[in-house]
Design a protein around this motif. Structure first.
Motif, PDB file in Angstrom:
ATOM      1  N   VAL A   1       0.842  -1.204   0.000  1.00  0.00           N
ATOM      2  CA  VAL A   1       0.000   0.000   0.000  1.00  0.00           C
ATOM      3  C   VAL A   1       0.874   1.250   0.000  1.00  0.00           C
ATOM      4  O   VAL A   1       0.604   2.227  -0.717  1.00  0.00           O
ATOM      5  CB  VAL A   1      -0.971  -0.020   1.202  1.00  0.00           C
ATOM      6  N   MET A   2       1.953   1.224   0.766  1.00  0.00           N
ATOM      7  CA  MET A   2       2.908   2.337   0.748  1.00  0.00           C
ATOM      8  C   MET A   2       3.413   2.568  -0.674  1.00  0.00           C
ATOM      9  O   MET A   2       3.594   3.721  -1.099  1.00  0.00           O
ATOM     10  CB  MET A   2       4.103   2.027   1.650  1.00  0.00           C
ATOM     11  N   ASP A   3       3.650   1.483  -1.373  1.00  0.00           N
ATOM     12  CA  ASP A   3       4.151   1.615  -2.734  1.00  0.00           C
ATOM     13  C   ASP A   3       3.097   2.255  -3.639  1.00  0.00           C
ATOM     14  O   ASP A   3       3.428   3.092  -4.486  1.00  0.00           O
ATOM     15  CB  ASP A   3       4.561   0.234  -3.254  1.00  0.00           C
ATOM     16  N   VAL A   4       1.846   1.857  -3.442  1.00  0.00           N
ATOM     17  CA  VAL A   4       0.752   2.483  -4.193  1.00  0.00           C
ATOM     18  C   VAL A   4       0.747   3.995  -3.925  1.00  0.00           C
ATOM     19  O   VAL A   4       0.654   4.805  -4.848  1.00  0.00           O
ATOM     20  CB  VAL A   4      -0.608   1.858  -3.790  1.00  0.00           C
ATOM     21  N   LEU A   5       0.880   4.348  -2.652  1.00  0.00           N
ATOM     22  CA  LEU A   5       0.853   5.773  -2.287  1.00  0.00           C
ATOM     23  C   LEU A   5       2.074   6.503  -2.836  1.00  0.00           C
ATOM     24  O   LEU A   5       1.987   7.656  -3.268  1.00  0.00           O
ATOM     25  CB  LEU A   5       0.784   5.942  -0.765  1.00  0.00           C
ATOM     26  N   ARG A   6       3.211   5.822  -2.808  1.00  0.00           N
ATOM     27  CA  ARG A   6       4.423   6.483  -3.297  1.00  0.00           C
ATOM     28  C   ARG A   6       4.310   6.751  -4.795  1.00  0.00           C
ATOM     29  O   ARG A   6       4.632   7.847  -5.256  1.00  0.00           O
ATOM     30  CB  ARG A   6       5.655   5.634  -2.988  1.00  0.00           C
ATOM     31  N   ARG A   7       3.825   5.762  -5.521  1.00  0.00           N
ATOM     32  CA  ARG A   7       3.699   5.978  -6.973  1.00  0.00           C
ATOM     33  C   ARG A   7       2.634   7.032  -7.282  1.00  0.00           C
ATOM     34  O   ARG A   7       2.844   7.918  -8.100  1.00  0.00           O
ATOM     35  CB  ARG A   7       3.396   4.651  -7.676  1.00  0.00           C
ATOM     36  N   GLY A   8       1.503   6.934  -6.585  1.00  0.00           N
ATOM     37  CA  GLY A   8       0.425   7.904  -6.812  1.00  0.00           C
ATOM     38  C   GLY A   8       0.867   9.317  -6.465  1.00  0.00           C
ATOM     39  O   GLY A   8       0.610  10.275  -7.210  1.00  0.00           O
ATOM     40  N   THR A   9       1.546   9.428  -5.346  1.00  0.00           N
ATOM     41  CA  THR A   9       1.976  10.756  -4.892  1.00  0.00           C
ATOM     42  C   THR A   9       3.056  11.313  -5.812  1.00  0.00           C
ATOM     43  O   THR A   9       3.093  12.524  -6.074  1.00  0.00           O
ATOM     44  CB  THR A   9       2.463  10.674  -3.425  1.00  0.00           C
ATOM     45  N   GLY A  10       3.913  10.444  -6.319  1.00  0.00           N
ATOM     46  CA  GLY A  10       4.932  10.890  -7.267  1.00  0.00           C
ATOM     47  C   GLY A  10       4.288  11.479  -8.510  1.00  0.00           C
ATOM     48  O   GLY A  10       4.674  12.562  -8.983  1.00  0.00           O
ATOM     49  N   GLU A  11       3.276  10.802  -9.023  1.00  0.00           N
ATOM     50  CA  GLU A  11       2.578  11.308 -10.205  1.00  0.00           C
ATOM     51  C   GLU A  11       1.883  12.636  -9.887  1.00  0.00           C
ATOM     52  O   GLU A  11       1.922  13.581 -10.679  1.00  0.00           O
ATOM     53  CB  GLU A  11       1.565  10.263 -10.662  1.00  0.00           C
ATOM     54  N   ALA A  12       1.241  12.654  -8.715  1.00  0.00           N
ATOM     55  CA  ALA A  12       0.531  13.878  -8.305  1.00  0.00           C
ATOM     56  C   ALA A  12       1.516  15.028  -8.101  1.00  0.00           C
ATOM     57  O   ALA A  12       1.203  16.192  -8.375  1.00  0.00           O
ATOM     58  CB  ALA A  12      -0.259  13.625  -7.024  1.00  0.00           C
ATOM     59  N   ARG A  13       2.707  14.705  -7.626  1.00  0.00           N
ATOM     60  CA  ARG A  13       3.701  15.755  -7.389  1.00  0.00           C
ATOM     61  C   ARG A  13       4.072  16.433  -8.708  1.00  0.00           C
ATOM     62  O   ARG A  13       4.107  17.659  -8.802  1.00  0.00           O
ATOM     63  CB  ARG A  13       4.938  15.161  -6.710  1.00  0.00           C
ATOM     64  N   ASP A  14       4.320  15.630  -9.732  1.00  0.00           N
ATOM     65  CA  ASP A  14       4.650  16.202 -11.040  1.00  0.00           C
ATOM     66  C   ASP A  14       3.511  17.080 -11.557  1.00  0.00           C
ATOM     67  O   ASP A  14       3.730  18.193 -12.043  1.00  0.00           O
ATOM     68  CB  ASP A  14       4.908  15.084 -12.054  1.00  0.00           C
ATOM     69  N   ARG A  15       2.294  16.551 -11.435  1.00  0.00           N
ATOM     70  CA  ARG A  15       1.148  17.263 -11.988  1.00  0.00           C
ATOM     71  C   ARG A  15       0.899  18.582 -11.254  1.00  0.00           C
ATOM     72  O   ARG A  15       0.684  19.630 -11.871  1.00  0.00           O
ATOM     73  CB  ARG A  15      -0.080  16.355 -11.891  1.00  0.00           C
ATOM     74  N   THR A  16       0.940  18.538  -9.915  1.00  0.00           N
ATOM     75  CA  THR A  16       0.649  19.749  -9.148  1.00  0.00           C
ATOM     76  C   THR A  16       1.789  20.768  -9.288  1.00  0.00           C
ATOM     77  O   THR A  16       1.558  21.968  -9.329  1.00  0.00           O
ATOM     78  CB  THR A  16       0.421  19.421  -7.655  1.00  0.00           C
ATOM     79  N   GLN A  17       3.011  20.270  -9.404  1.00  0.00           N
ATOM     80  CA  GLN A  17       4.148  21.174  -9.588  1.00  0.00           C
ATOM     81  C   GLN A  17       4.045  21.871 -10.948  1.00  0.00           C
ATOM     82  O   GLN A  17       4.362  23.063 -11.063  1.00  0.00           O
ATOM     83  CB  GLN A  17       5.462  20.386  -9.484  1.00  0.00           C
ATOM     84  N   ALA A  18       3.586  21.132 -11.953  1.00  0.00           N
ATOM     85  CA  ALA A  18       3.435  21.732 -13.288  1.00  0.00           C
ATOM     86  C   ALA A  18       2.413  22.863 -13.235  1.00  0.00           C
ATOM     87  O   ALA A  18       2.632  23.941 -13.805  1.00  0.00           O
ATOM     88  CB  ALA A  18       3.010  20.664 -14.296  1.00  0.00           C
ATOM     89  N   THR A  19       1.305  22.637 -12.528  1.00  0.00           N
ATOM     90  CA  THR A  19       0.294  23.703 -12.413  1.00  0.00           C
ATOM     91  C   THR A  19       0.862  24.899 -11.660  1.00  0.00           C
ATOM     92  O   THR A  19       0.662  26.056 -12.060  1.00  0.00           O
ATOM     93  CB  THR A  19      -0.959  23.183 -11.691  1.00  0.00           C
ATOM     94  N   LEU A  20       1.566  24.622 -10.561  1.00  0.00           N
ATOM     95  CA  LEU A  20       2.176  25.721  -9.796  1.00  0.00           C
ATOM     96  C   LEU A  20       3.092  26.544 -10.694  1.00  0.00           C
ATOM     97  O   LEU A  20       3.048  27.783 -10.680  1.00  0.00           O
ATOM     98  CB  LEU A  20       2.955  25.168  -8.595  1.00  0.00           C
ATOM     99  N   ASN A  21       3.912  25.870 -11.484  1.00  0.00           N
ATOM    100  CA  ASN A  21       4.821  26.600 -12.373  1.00  0.00           C
ATOM    101  C   ASN A  21       4.043  27.460 -13.373  1.00  0.00           C
ATOM    102  O   ASN A  21       4.421  28.602 -13.641  1.00  0.00           O
ATOM    103  CB  ASN A  21       5.736  25.631 -13.131  1.00  0.00           C
ATOM    104  N   GLU A  22       2.963  26.902 -13.904  1.00  0.00           N
ATOM    105  CA  GLU A  22       2.142  27.672 -14.844  1.00  0.00           C
ATOM    106  C   GLU A  22       1.552  28.916 -14.171  1.00  0.00           C
ATOM    107  O   GLU A  22       1.532  30.005 -14.759  1.00  0.00           O
ATOM    108  CB  GLU A  22       0.986  26.814 -15.377  1.00  0.00           C
ATOM    109  N   VAL A  23       1.056  28.733 -12.937  1.00  0.00           N
ATOM    110  CA  VAL A  23       0.451  29.868 -12.234  1.00  0.00           C
ATOM    111  C   VAL A  23       1.524  30.921 -11.937  1.00  0.00           C
ATOM    112  O   VAL A  23       1.329  32.118 -12.153  1.00  0.00           O
ATOM    113  CB  VAL A  23      -0.246  29.406 -10.933  1.00  0.00           C
TER     114      VAL A  23
END
Lengths: 339, 339
Positions: free
Chosen positions: B305-327
């Protein structure tokens, strides 16, 4: 024999405009001294500047480099002082969000500094949330660097009290004194008045002498400087107190004997404003000439300054991230193992 | 022929306790369906949970994994849905801090959802700043993922309105529609009452059936379930409306003909509570047995489950960081070149 590490000191400036003589007298001169005895961090506070400049982010961005030029021009040495950009330190935002759970809205609204600033800005009920909460962000700044000394103006002392309240609450929740309390370092010299005699020198009031002022700017500023409005004729006795020319001579002149002599003759009568102003102009021209020249050199080489900021911010990023990790672990937040 | 990308949907849960049947009926079932037609992100909202649980961060931490177990147990498929940990996404804190400059304290205080929640929690004037500002953090969550659909309870609709207000202000400042507005997706089924008949099932009220309930827990909960307080004898006519047993049968039963038959007989008189409850117990045992079993399997393998969270959070990190950079770039903030 172990020597203890030098105390950590944090200051900085909202990046809303280039710095001026008021900043020099009130803080920059002090920082140039502190960097020899303390571990000093300077924060280019562009994120805080946005709390009342969200409608003009370009101004805030533009002045990050302008203020950096000012720092270097007055003698801040990047080998001794770490200069960093606030908005490039995500740990500060994360710490702020954590700390916001340890302070109430009512407490923030009672903060005397914020009350005054809200009034000054005419926000009334329309205070941006970011503005009301900036003391929390400031607590994040101070604690992220584990600063124990924070040079601030007297009017800002309540902000340090707010920081320490948050520090105590967070430490109590953590169960040990992870974060140090900070001490306000209030300058012994009073605030430099504007050239018009108003209490505060400020770019927006048009009564400031910027550090980049040209020789002509300086001459013109001194000429229009507020003196003793009742001192009509040279032969009349004049007042020294509240006379901006003498206030500036006290702040920037180095020949105390000469200044005391000028004061005595001015009080007695027989010394004209023009003569005193010529003395002050000499002092200010001598003070600002090397600053202006250094500033022009840095402004001509923004790549170098960018590199200073990149290195400083990189170091600050590591340090603030380490504190964030300690706070998160201390509170016992979820920690996702990195692979 | 181009096919358009599936719409992005974001939901999540404050990690303050394991999920229960109320969550299942109100949102989890819907999310299991949505993952086939939408690009779904689930946020384990531990940072938001701290806004009213700063005194108990351990509880918040502990329940990150508990809620993740619940998600997987009900059939959230990490290959279809991205599950991520809010506090591990620094871009959310940074966006929140930016957005806080675009919303006033007065506006936050007027938010009907927050008003009610402040009352419920008895905060009165002692509202933590983080709690009053959590709608801003929620706007950061929603926009960071560029979610256009946000499944929320009806009482939470004002939060989406608040998000869209921020979106419009930020877009206006940027000069183009960088951030999409979001739509609240209000469930058609009403909120599941607690087993005591109170409007809301909640762990703290002790009227909830957790998804991990054992067969005995389920039996006991159904036995003490609120029915028609005026239905004394089996032969008496009984009321179906407001009778929790029938509400649950409607929510979870699949044999509609049988349910309608039971209702008719209950209304008419001659059908005892015990018989109806036996039917409901069968339904709930059948519903929860596979969920409980899957949950136990995941709970026995936290590393997976930790691995699921790590992979999910890694993907979310890229996506949210991209939006932050755009803003940040859209607003024209200072950008430090990385080397």
């Amino acid at each position: 024999m172990s020597t203890s590490a030098p105390p950590i000191v944090l200051t900085g400036d909202r990046t809303t405009g280039p710095l001026h003589l008021g900043h020099y007298a009130g803080s920059l001169k002090n920082r140039v001294r502190l960097q020899n005895t303390h571990r000093q961090f300077l924060l280019l506070a562009d994120a805080q500047a946005l709390t009342d400049n969200a409608h003009d982010p370009q101004k805030v961005r533009h002045n990050v480099l302008e203020v950096a030029f000012d720092y270097l021009a007055v003698g801040i040495d990047p080998a001794l002082t770490t200069i960093c950009v606030q908005s490039a330190l995500p740990a500060l935002a994360e710490l702020t969000m954590l700390y916001m759970n340890f302070v109430t809205i009512a407490r923030l609204e009672r903060n005397p500094t914020i009350k005054t600033e809200i009034q000054l800005r005419g926000f009334e009920r329309d205070v941006p949330a970011g503005f009301l909460c900036y003391p929390v962000a400031q607590a994040a700044d101070i604690t992220a660097f584990k600063a124990v000394l924070v040079p601030v103006g007297e009017d800002q002392a309540p902000l340090i009290e707010q920081t320490n309240e948050i520090v105590r609450r967070v430490n109590r929740q953590i169960g040990r004194d992870l974060l140090p309390e900070a001490e306000a370092m209030i300058p012994t010299v009073g605030r430099l008045p504007g050239i018009d005699g108003k209490a505060k020198m400020s770019k927006s009031q048009g009564n400031a002498i910027p550090l980049s002022a040209s020789p002509d700017d300086i001459r013109a500023a001194v000429r229009q400087m507020y003196t003793d409005p009742d001192h009509f004729r040279v032969s009349d006795p004049g007042r020294v107190e509240g006379n901006v020319v003498f206030t500036y001579l006290d702040a920037f002149g180095e020949d105390n004997a000469m200044i005391e002599d000028l004061k005595a003759r001015y009080r007695h009568g027989g010394l004209g404003d023009t003569t005193v102003k010529r003395h002050l102009e000499d002092v200010l021209q001598a003070l600002l000439a090397p600053i202006r020249e250094r500033r022009a050199r840095y402004a001509a080489d923004p790549a170098y300054v960018m590199d200073v900021l990149r290195r400083g911010t990189g170091e600050a990023r590591d340090r603030t991230q380490a504190t964030l990790n300690e706070v998160r672990d201390g509170l016992g937040l979820f920690r996702l193992p990195r692979n």
